[in-house]
Design an enzyme around this catalytic site. Structure first.
Site, short mmCIF file in Angstrom:
data_model
loop_
_atom_site.label_atom_id
_atom_site.label_comp_id
_atom_site.label_asym_id
_atom_site.label_seq_id
_atom_site.Cartn_x
_atom_site.Cartn_y
_atom_site.Cartn_z
CD GLN A 1 42.33 30.42 32.29
OE1 GLN A 1 41.87 31.47 32.82
NE2 GLN A 1 42.54 29.28 32.77
CE1 TYR B 1 34.42 31.39 37.26
CE2 TYR B 1 36.44 30.40 36.79
CZ TYR B 1 35.42 31.23 37.34
OH TYR B 1 36.14 31.80 38.60
NE ARG C 1 44.24 25.66 35.49
CZ ARG C 1 44.07 26.37 36.78
NH1 ARG C 1 43.04 27.56 37.02
NH2 ARG C 1 44.81 26.27 37.70
N GLY D 1 50.64 28.94 41.44
CA GLY D 1 49.63 30.28 41.35
C GLY D 1 50.23 31.04 42.21
NE ARG D 2 47.98 29.67 47.71
CZ ARG D 2 46.93 28.99 47.69
NH1 ARG D 2 45.88 29.05 47.14
NH2 ARG D 2 47.35 27.43 47.82
#
Length: 365
Positions: A100, A181, A228, A319-320
């Site tokens: 990424q 971002y 993404r 994710g987690r």
């Protein structure tokens, strides 16, 4: 009969052994000086090669693009060499991994910038957000607006990062256009008040997104590039306003013709609620992209299986659960119990909470 979630998938040039994807996860374990992946990174990623696709932690395209202490880069020779054992470990176990590539824009601190400079952003508007400076979480610094003459250099940094990722052995890249971002900042009126060709209208605010996609696709081939987005997430101080649906629809329309390997979207608030603003629709945005769609945010075994079986998604990113279950795809396939993640070890530290979560095989032994 095997659920479609656990069957192979082709995404551009990428070959996925299943449709369970490891989402990008910041772990802050790179070397503080040099932003090189740490010595445990090959084990960490190698353990997770059973995912159909691994998307690496956010990896900055330049020092200017760094927003957090101890996050890795992909712009120096040492960084490329540091990533090579990681990609080799994943490939040795039959996995597929993309990097990424990331520019945080205004979500940074002067202590992380060359010479203590101000972070850059579309506009000189400070984010209501915090960052990790190596000692703790601190408010982000006041940014300065990128000059229009500086944008080609940022685009060149994206291209260099993509080529470096391939040189490091990655199968491709995911462009980080989400979570408040730099790319997301250009898209949002709350972060972008420019009056030139990159601000104001939806067409202008989506220009930088398309230019990044065009640049990266030109550098390594569109079939090895994913993107993404987080259309309805107020992450890192951006505001989800009434223009979000129109803005992201136009953004996806602009990048759709490039033939990217995949589009990966956060459905709702990053790491939070899946609820959307009135009138907003992930499905409407998804239909504008003709390629592979990866869904993300709050999925469990049953909802992931259903999303893929019904065609609402081609793959699902976790994710987690990917942190605490290195063999998550196998566990989901078998309906096996899952390890609970230890939040205290998410960011920074060593082996604990990084490479010591047991697999099913280890647990049974």
């Amino acid at each position: 009969m095997t659920a479609k979630l656990f069957t192979p998938l082709e995404a551009g040039a990428l070959r996925l052994r299943n449709r369970v994807v490891m989402a990008p996860l910041t772990r802050n374990r790179a070397t503080p000086d040099g932003a090189v992946p740490g010595p445990l990174a090959p084990d960490y990623y190698g353990q997770r090669a059973g995912f159909g696709l691994i998307i690496s932690e956010g990896t900055q395209i330049s020092q200017q693009g760094q927003g957090y202490a101890s996050t890795p880069g992909i712009f120096s020779t040492a960084q490329v060499e540091g990533w090579q054992p990681v990609t080799e470990a994943v490939h040795a176990r039959g996995g597929t991994i993309v990097a990424q590539i990331w520019h945080v824009g205004r979500v940074s601190h002067t202590s992380l910038q060359a010479g203590g400079a101000a972070p850059v952003a579309p506009s000189a508007l400070r984010a209501e957000s915090k960052t990790y400076d190596g000692t703790g979480f601190v408010p982000v610094s006041e940014p300065r607006a990128l000059g229009i003459d500086e944008i080609p250099k940022v685009l060149a940094d994206y291209a260099r990062a993509a080529r470096n990722a391939r040189a490091a052995g990655f199968d491709g890249v995911e462009i980080h256009g989400a979570n408040g971002y730099l790319i997301d900042q250009f898209l949002r009126p709350s972060a972008n008040v420019r009056t030139d060709a990159y601000g104001g209208s939806v067409e202008n605010r989506t220009r930088f997104l398309e230019e990044v996609v065009e640049t990266v696709a030109g550098a390594i081939g569109a079939d090895r590039v994913g993107l993404r987005l987080s259309p309805f997430s107020p992450a890192n101080g951006v505001v989800v306003d009434e223009t979000a649906s129109e803005t992201f629809a136009r953004g996806i329309e602009r990048i759709a013709p490039y033939g990217l390997a995949f589009l990966h979207m956060v459905e709702g608030t990053t790491g939070g609620s899946r609820d959307l603003p009135a009138g907003a629709s992930i499905e409407a945005l998804r239909t504008l992209f003709p390629g592979v769609y990866i869904a993300n945010n709050g999925y469990d075994r049953e909802t992931a299986i259903t999303a893929v079986e019904t065609g609402r998604a081609d793959a699902v990113a976790f994710g987690r659960l990917a942190i605490s279950n290195p063999d998550l795809a196998e566990r989901l396939h078998l309906g096996a119990p899952l390890n609970e993640p230890d939040r205290a070890t998410f960011y920074g530290g060593g082996a604990a909470g990084y490479i010591d979560y047991p697999t099913l095989e280890a647990a049974s032994a």
